[in-house]
Design an enzyme around this catalytic site. Structure first.
Site, PDB file in Angstrom:
ATOM      1  N   ARG A 138      23.743  27.897-100.563  1.00 29.24           N
ATOM      2  CA  ARG A 138      24.045  27.901 -99.117  1.00 29.24           C
ATOM      3  C   ARG A 138      22.875  27.459 -98.246  1.00 29.24           C
ATOM      4  NH1 ARG A 138      26.860  32.927-100.338  1.00 29.24           N
ATOM      5  NH2 ARG A 138      29.018  32.362-100.785  1.00 29.24           N
ATOM      6  N   HIS A 282      22.856  -1.379 -95.416  1.00 27.44           N
ATOM      7  CA  HIS A 282      23.251  -0.628 -94.224  1.00 27.44           C
ATOM      8  C   HIS A 282      22.673  -1.282 -92.955  1.00 27.44           C
ATOM      9  CE1 HIS A 282      24.210   2.728 -91.608  1.00 27.44           C
ATOM     10  NE2 HIS A 282      22.938   2.816 -91.265  1.00 27.44           N
TER      11      HIS A 282
END
Ligand code: NAD
Ligand code: GLY
Length: 379
Positions: A138, A282
């Site tokens: 987490r 990109h």
């Protein structure tokens, strides 16, 4: 953007070089961006990091052989144990299997919640590592160690982390700020010219979106940057990071202002997805996308024709594509619906009122289709 649009002068930007420190000032999650030469192999760079945690260095098959040793040898003097994972290189690997390899390396190194990840590479490694750090137990700490110009001026700062989905760029991700960014200018020496040029797209982007004086400076100093003049590149990195740090401070989670950093990205992301991730870099897709966005801004009634032409000329002079590849307009329009800025099924665009001043708005579909039909710069 007047509050951050300070004029660019070499004297102010080079203060403190070769070791420069910019603060991303977001409360207790604030962090430093260090910019300098030889930082990766200097133990002093790591002094603020914990002394007894587990560290895992994430890199790829191109960057690890160049720079991983100098990082791991510094970390070994500080961290309890140091693991390493070397991912496949390329945008097409910015996906779940790479994230799982990072989890595997963390578990194999005995990493608990106090573990640190180190993202050593370009924007792909940085986005993947940040995303893994956001998810593992987490959320664990990570450090960005950007080794491309694009990553040093943009992707390593601000805490956007993500992987791609076949339907669109960066659709799966999280906001998770790094604890430190270490931009070592020495790494740019091995960067291929095509990648350097792709990084210039993001430099031009931030000038065009947020700071007219910086845009002027880029126009005047483009050739120096293309020729890898270290001082010019250092100035560009420092100014880009300063502008981005201020935007992130004011709007960390992109509730409004931060979206201007997506100038050209609605078109650019659609080009990347339609051509297959990795076919265009990109930065190349963003370069072309920005020319289309400038054209859209002109048709919409913002940027004047002179500004749009000046913008396209700069992108072209940088060596970036300024025309759409042969793709059906309907396919691009469909892909743009998956853009994260879309609302209620309609894409929204970053538009220029003027060079250095951007805003986000929905525009009539007819104008977008006209831009796609004409396909970019016309001279
Ligand atoms: P990249 O990470 O693919 O790196 C480009 C190429 O250069 C790769 O082959 C890499 O291995 C190689 N390379 C890296 N450093 C090198 C060095 N010093 N010497 C030699 N080769 C080197 O691409 P990129 O342009 O750095 O990043 C593009 C990615 O960043 C995209 O996925 C984009 O979505 C993402 N991005 C994220 C943000 C953000 O805010 N998180 C912003 C902009 C872009
Ligand atoms: N590169 C866009 C952003 O960080 O918001």
């Amino acid at each position: 953007m007047s509050a951050i649009a300070a004029p660019v002068s070499a004297a102010s930007l080079l203060q403190g070089m070769p070791f420069d420190r910019i603060r991303v000032d977001i409360d207790e999650r604030g962090y430093d961006i260090l910019i300098g030469t030889g930082l990766l192999g200097d133990p002093a760079t790591y002094l603020s990091l914990p002394a007894d945690a587990v560290a895992v260095v994430v890199s790829n098959t191109t960057v690890a052989p160049l720079f991983a040793d100098r990082v791991t040898s510094c970390l070994r003097g500080r961290f309890r144990s140091v693991g390493q994972v070397t991912l496949e290189d390329g945008e097409s690997h910015k996906a779940w299997p790479a994230v799982e390899r990072i989890f595997d390396a963390l578990l194999a190194t005995g990493a608990d919640r106090r573990a640190w990840l180190f993202a050593l590479g370009g924007g792909v490694v940085g986005d993947l590592t940040g995303f893994a750090a956001a998810c593992y137990m987490r959320g664990i700490a990570y450090v960005q160690m950007p080794t491309t110009l694009l990553a040093q001026v943009d992707s390593s700062v601000g805490g956007k982390t993500a992987i791609n989905h076949p339907l669109g760029k960066n659709l799966i991700g999280a906001f998770h700020q790094p604890r430190l960014v270490v931009a070592d200018l020495e790494t740019l020496a091995t960067l291929p010219q095509r990648e350097l040029v792709a990084g210039l797209a993001e430099v031009i982007k931030i000038g065009a979106a947020a700071d007219a004086a910086f845009f002027d400076w880029i126009e005047a100093n483009l050739d120096r940057m293309l020729g890898r003049d270290t001082q010019a590149l250092a100035l560009a990195i420092r100014k880009s990071c300063t502008l981005k740090a201020e935007i992130v401070r004011r709007d960390e989670k992109e509730a409004g202002l931060r979206a201007i950093l997506n100038l050209g990205h609605t078109f650019g992301h659609a080009i990347e997805a339609a051509t297959g991730f990795g076919a265009w870099l990109h930065g190349e897709a963003v370069g072309c996308g920005m020319v289309l966005a400038a054209d859209l801004s002109r048709r919409w009634g913002g940027l004047d024709a002179n500004g749009a032409a000046r913008f396209a000329a700069l992108v072209e002079r940088a060596g970036l594509p300024v025309r759409l590849p042969p793709l059906p307009a309907a396919r691009l329009a469909e892909l743009m619906l998956h853009d994260k800025k879309a609302e209620g099924g309609a894409p929204r665009f970053v538009l220029l009122d003027a060079l250095g001043r951007a805003k986000v708005a929905a525009v009539e579909e007819r104008l977008v289709l006209d831009v796609l039909r004409d396909g970019g710069a016309t001279h």
